[in-house]
Design an enzyme around this catalytic site. Structure first.
Site, PDB file in Angstrom:
ATOM      1  CD  GLU A 153      -7.960 -62.314   3.590  1.00 28.19           C
ATOM      2  OE1 GLU A 153      -7.276 -61.293   3.828  1.00 28.19           O
ATOM      3  OE2 GLU A 153      -8.398 -63.047   4.492  1.00 28.19           O
ATOM      4  CD  GLU A 187      -7.013 -66.555   5.843  1.00 36.89           C
ATOM      5  OE1 GLU A 187      -7.239 -65.703   6.730  1.00 36.89           O
ATOM      6  OE2 GLU A 187      -6.303 -66.340   4.855  1.00 36.89           O
TER       7      GLU A 187
END
Length: 505
Positions: free
Chosen positions: A174, A293
């Protein structure tokens, strides 16, 4: 008149072979995922290494083929050297991501050993937040090389003579997020990830690499992030990551269940972006997706923020411990069906996470491990969703919700396991008001009979499981008909259904 839906299942209409890694998961050094999750010396079930055997058995039940580690946000300040060597010499570190104290009692060796116990491979993430190329290469040498060199010899000194042989590596986590330690611009990340990938592949060309995609679909730079970063990394990586969580904070069940329409758009956009870069580079390589995720996540957000703000630097505090209800299990089933419908490009996925932290498995510190409601759709897909995904030819009613239009009442997909001569149909009735009569045309499969029908139903959408017992659990259903290749049953409103067929021997 009752609603009716029809599904045609044809073995010639294939989407793709399903990569078993579609049923992966995730363990991060966050909350109680590791400490009092998978690892708790002194617990009544602890083995000789301190790992909880009750958790091991539940993970083995889920049959998780790959587990992402050690983060997550945690990885962006992870100094891997602290997690190896004699435990008494390991340095405790303040984790900036979750504002906790990491003891490093569990590290690379211990986690790799635990993965062997549960039958999983490791998906390792490297720190591209506070670190970079050299540290990633050093970690790869430590884990994978059988050379007479510094880091390979360090691994041997630390008790692991043979390489761990980790094949899948994530290039950071991320990195577009403002919350991320070492946040990067698309150009900064693209350059760093490309150079890291080149160096890692030079060291071990058998590995697969995952480039960071956007943190979620609502990021202001999505999908420019993908386009810009892939311009640098496309030639050197094998996957791009996707992350997305879903919630029902507005208590609008119909709209909640329709959010897989948003997931469909997310997938199509990322696939289109990958293929644009492929065309731009005149490449013959097709880049696939790692949805590493995903889950439902919203229940405990306010409490978590308060805990990290007011009581920082604890060891393994209870964070992100969402207690999932029945409607969350339905949403997890809908997400899994969507992944299977895109099995040609979604090759890996990681349910985030596995134990205690937004997880299907929960533990009591002085008591048992237990299954959350979301355990069951994941279990059924992992167990029966292996083989070839078949293109669903589905006709059914549709409805509109607050934020979505033309939503199908039924979501369904079929999986054909030729080796076991089995066909499994997964189906969700997401109509919140009506049951639906569901017909499956299996006439293309000769000599097949119904093996079993399993349903997950509950009159209370907010029913939860606990250590005291399971209010939400699957049951067998014998209320169906099957003749001349036509199966028919009633799908209760808001229900998860698994219909299995097997060829007569």
């Amino acid at each position: 008149m009752a609603q009716k839906a029809k599904l045609l299942v044809d073995k010639q209409l294939t989407i793709a072979d399903i990569d078993n890694r579609l049923y992966g998961s995730f363990i991060e050094h966050l909350g109680r995922a590791v400490y009092t999750g998978i690892y708790q010396p002194g617990h009544m079930t602890a083995d000789e290494e301190g790992f909880r055997k009750d958790v091991i058995e539940l993970v083995k039940e889920l049959n998780v083929p790959i587990i992402r580690y050690p983060g997550g946000n945690y990885v962006s300040s992870f100094e891997w050297e602290d997690s190896v060597g004699p435990k008494e010499l390991r340095k405790p570190r303040l984790d900036l991501a979750w504002r906790t104290l990491e003891t490093n009692e569990i590290g690379i060796h211990e986690f790799a050993n635990w993965c062997k116990k549960v039958g999983s491979e490791v998906m390792m993430a490297v720190n591209l937040g506070t670190r970079g190329v050299s540290d990633a290469v050093n970690l790869l040498e430590y884990c994978n090389l059988d050379t007479n060199s510094y880091y390979a010899n360090m691994r041997r000194k630390n008790g692991q003579n043979k390489p761990f042989g980790i094949k899948t590596w994530c290039l950071g986590n991320e990195m577009d997020g403002s919350w991320q330690i070492g946040q990067k611009t698309p150009v900064e990340y693209g350059r760093l990830a490309a150079e890291t990938a080149k160096a890692m592949k030079r060291l071990d060309d058998s590995i697969e690499l995952v480039s960071c995609g956007s943190s979620n679909v609502d990021m202001p730079t999505f999908p420019e992030w993908e386009a810009t970063t892939l311009d640098y990394t496309y030639d050197y990586v094998d996957y791009i990551s996707l992350h997305q969580y879903y919630g029902n904070s507005e208590k609008d069940e119909a709209d909640f269940f329709a959010k897989t329409q948003d997931l469909e758009r997310f997938l199509h956009t990322v696939i289109s972006t990958c293929d644009f870069i492929k065309a731009k580079k005149r490449s013959k390589k097709t880049l696939n997706l790692s949805f590493d995720e995903w889950n439902v996540w919203f229940h405990a957000n306010a409490a978590d923020n308060e805990e990290m703000e007011k009581r920082p630097w604890q060891i393994a505090p209870g964070l992100l411990e969402d207690h999932y209800d029945f409607e969350d299990a339905i949403m997890v089933g809908l997400i899994l069906i969507t992944f299977l419908k895109h099995a040609d490009r979604v090759r890996m996925a990681c349910l985030a996470q596995l134990v205690n932290v937004i997880a299907p498995i929960m533990t009591e510190k002085e008591g048992p491990a237990w299954r959350q409601t979301i355990f069951y759709p994941f279990l059924h897909c992992s167990k029966y969703g292996r083989g070839v995904a078949l293109q669903p030819i589905l006709t059914c009613g549709r409805h509109d919700t607050k934020n979505h239009q033309d939503v199908t009442d039924i979501e369904s997909v079929a999986v054909y396991n030729e080796e076991n001569e089995e066909v499994t149909v997964f189906a969700v009735n997401r109509n919140i008001n009506e049951d639906v009569t569901f017909e499956i045309n299996l006439s293309n499969f000769e000599d097949y009979n119904v093996e079993e029908v399993v349903v997950l139903e509950h009159d209370d959408l907010f029913a939860v499981n606990s250590a005291a017992g399971e209010k939400v659990a699957p049951r067998k259903n014998a209320n169906y008909s099957f003749a001349d290749g036509i199966f028919e049953m009633n799908l209760k409103k808001i229900s998860w259904n698994v219909i299995r067929f097997k060829r007569n021997k």
